[in-house]
Motif scaffolding. Structure first.
Motif, mmCIF file in Angstrom:
data_model
loop_
_atom_site.group_PDB
_atom_site.id
_atom_site.type_symbol
_atom_site.label_atom_id
_atom_site.label_comp_id
_atom_site.label_asym_id
_atom_site.label_seq_id
_atom_site.Cartn_x
_atom_site.Cartn_y
_atom_site.Cartn_z
ATOM 1 N N PRO A 77 0.877 -1.186 -0.059
ATOM 2 C CA PRO A 77 -0.301 0.040 -0.175
ATOM 3 C C PRO A 77 0.708 1.235 0.065
ATOM 4 O O PRO A 77 0.370 2.231 -0.623
ATOM 5 C CB PRO A 77 -0.862 -0.243 1.230
ATOM 6 N N ARG A 78 2.042 1.285 0.626
ATOM 7 C CA ARG A 78 2.791 2.504 0.509
ATOM 8 C C ARG A 78 3.257 2.941 -0.743
ATOM 9 O O ARG A 78 3.219 4.064 -0.955
ATOM 10 C CB ARG A 78 4.111 2.246 1.313
ATOM 11 N N PHE A 79 3.428 1.770 -1.586
ATOM 12 C CA PHE A 79 3.797 2.348 -2.996
ATOM 13 C C PHE A 79 2.688 2.611 -3.897
ATOM 14 O O PHE A 79 2.829 3.329 -4.967
ATOM 15 C CB PHE A 79 4.733 1.195 -3.708
ATOM 16 N N ARG A 80 1.391 2.034 -3.375
ATOM 17 C CA ARG A 80 0.273 2.635 -4.231
ATOM 18 C C ARG A 80 0.057 3.964 -4.090
ATOM 19 O O ARG A 80 -0.317 4.694 -5.295
ATOM 20 C CB ARG A 80 -1.025 1.854 -3.712
ATOM 21 N N GLY A 81 0.097 4.387 -3.049
ATOM 22 C CA GLY A 81 -0.097 6.057 -2.895
ATOM 23 C C GLY A 81 1.235 6.693 -3.357
ATOM 24 O O GLY A 81 0.777 7.952 -4.109
ATOM 25 N N GLN A 82 2.455 6.244 -3.296
ATOM 26 C CA GLN A 82 3.513 6.881 -3.835
ATOM 27 C C GLN A 82 3.405 6.995 -5.194
ATOM 28 O O GLN A 82 4.074 8.289 -5.819
ATOM 29 C CB GLN A 82 4.742 6.244 -3.412
ATOM 30 N N VAL A 83 2.981 6.111 -5.856
ATOM 31 C CA VAL A 83 2.841 6.252 -7.473
ATOM 32 C C VAL A 83 2.000 7.211 -7.963
ATOM 33 O O VAL A 83 2.385 8.127 -8.914
ATOM 34 C CB VAL A 83 2.431 4.837 -8.178
ATOM 35 N N VAL A 84 1.117 7.679 -6.973
ATOM 36 C CA VAL A 84 0.338 8.891 -7.502
ATOM 37 C C VAL A 84 1.144 10.040 -7.232
ATOM 38 O O VAL A 84 0.961 11.044 -8.230
ATOM 39 C CB VAL A 84 -1.113 9.002 -6.879
ATOM 40 N N TYR A 85 1.708 10.142 -6.191
ATOM 41 C CA TYR A 85 2.545 11.450 -5.999
ATOM 42 C C TYR A 85 3.623 11.492 -6.848
ATOM 43 O O TYR A 85 3.661 12.694 -7.578
ATOM 44 C CB TYR A 85 3.234 11.111 -4.623
ATOM 45 N N PHE A 86 4.319 10.527 -7.339
ATOM 46 C CA PHE A 86 5.424 10.644 -8.301
ATOM 47 C C PHE A 86 4.741 10.876 -9.672
ATOM 48 O O PHE A 86 5.453 11.873 -10.431
ATOM 49 C CB PHE A 86 6.052 9.440 -8.384
ATOM 50 N N ALA A 87 3.812 10.360 -10.092
ATOM 51 C CA ALA A 87 3.097 10.664 -11.333
ATOM 52 C C ALA A 87 2.630 12.042 -11.439
ATOM 53 O O ALA A 87 2.767 12.689 -12.307
ATOM 54 C CB ALA A 87 2.050 9.543 -11.604
#
Length: 113
Positions: A77-87
């Motif tokens: 789940p940490r990376f699911r949220g981070q992908v939106v941030y980086f994108a």
């Protein structure tokens, strides 16, 4: 005094696919600009990817991938949220938020929640 240099563990699947999704965002408007490439390369320098993973990422920069196909491999789940941030950061790198980029951001956000 001596220091033991610890080698960082190789990137796991979730982190790897997170970056693949960010690269897919770079293709959303039909062109991967120099600023987007620089941002992606900077992210890649800070993550311990295997040689095979790095080659896949380089291939992704040249060949658009389907973000939904990639996103399903992000189990952490940490990376699911981070992908939106980086994108989101990447989508603004060229100074223009194309409607296709906004659409993809909306899709990523929906998948992440």
């Amino acid at each position: 005094m001596s220091y033991i240099q610890m080698k960082e563990e190789p990137a796991g699947n979730s982190k790897f696919y997170m970056i693949r999704c960010v690269i897919a965002m770079a293709h959303a408007d039909g062109e991967v600009c120099d600023e987007e490439r620089a941002y992606i390369h900077a992210l890649m320098r800070h993550i311990n990817f295997s040689d095979e993973q790095r080659q896949t990422l380089r291939d992704d920069l040249e060949n658009e991938q389907d973000v939904a196909d990639l996103f399903r491999f992000i189990n952490d789940p940490r990376f699911r949220g981070q992908v939106v941030y980086f994108a989101r950061i990447l989508a603004h790198k060229d100074g223009v938020l194309d409607p296709s980029e906004q659409d993809l951001l909306d899709r990523l956000h929906a998948m992440a929640t």
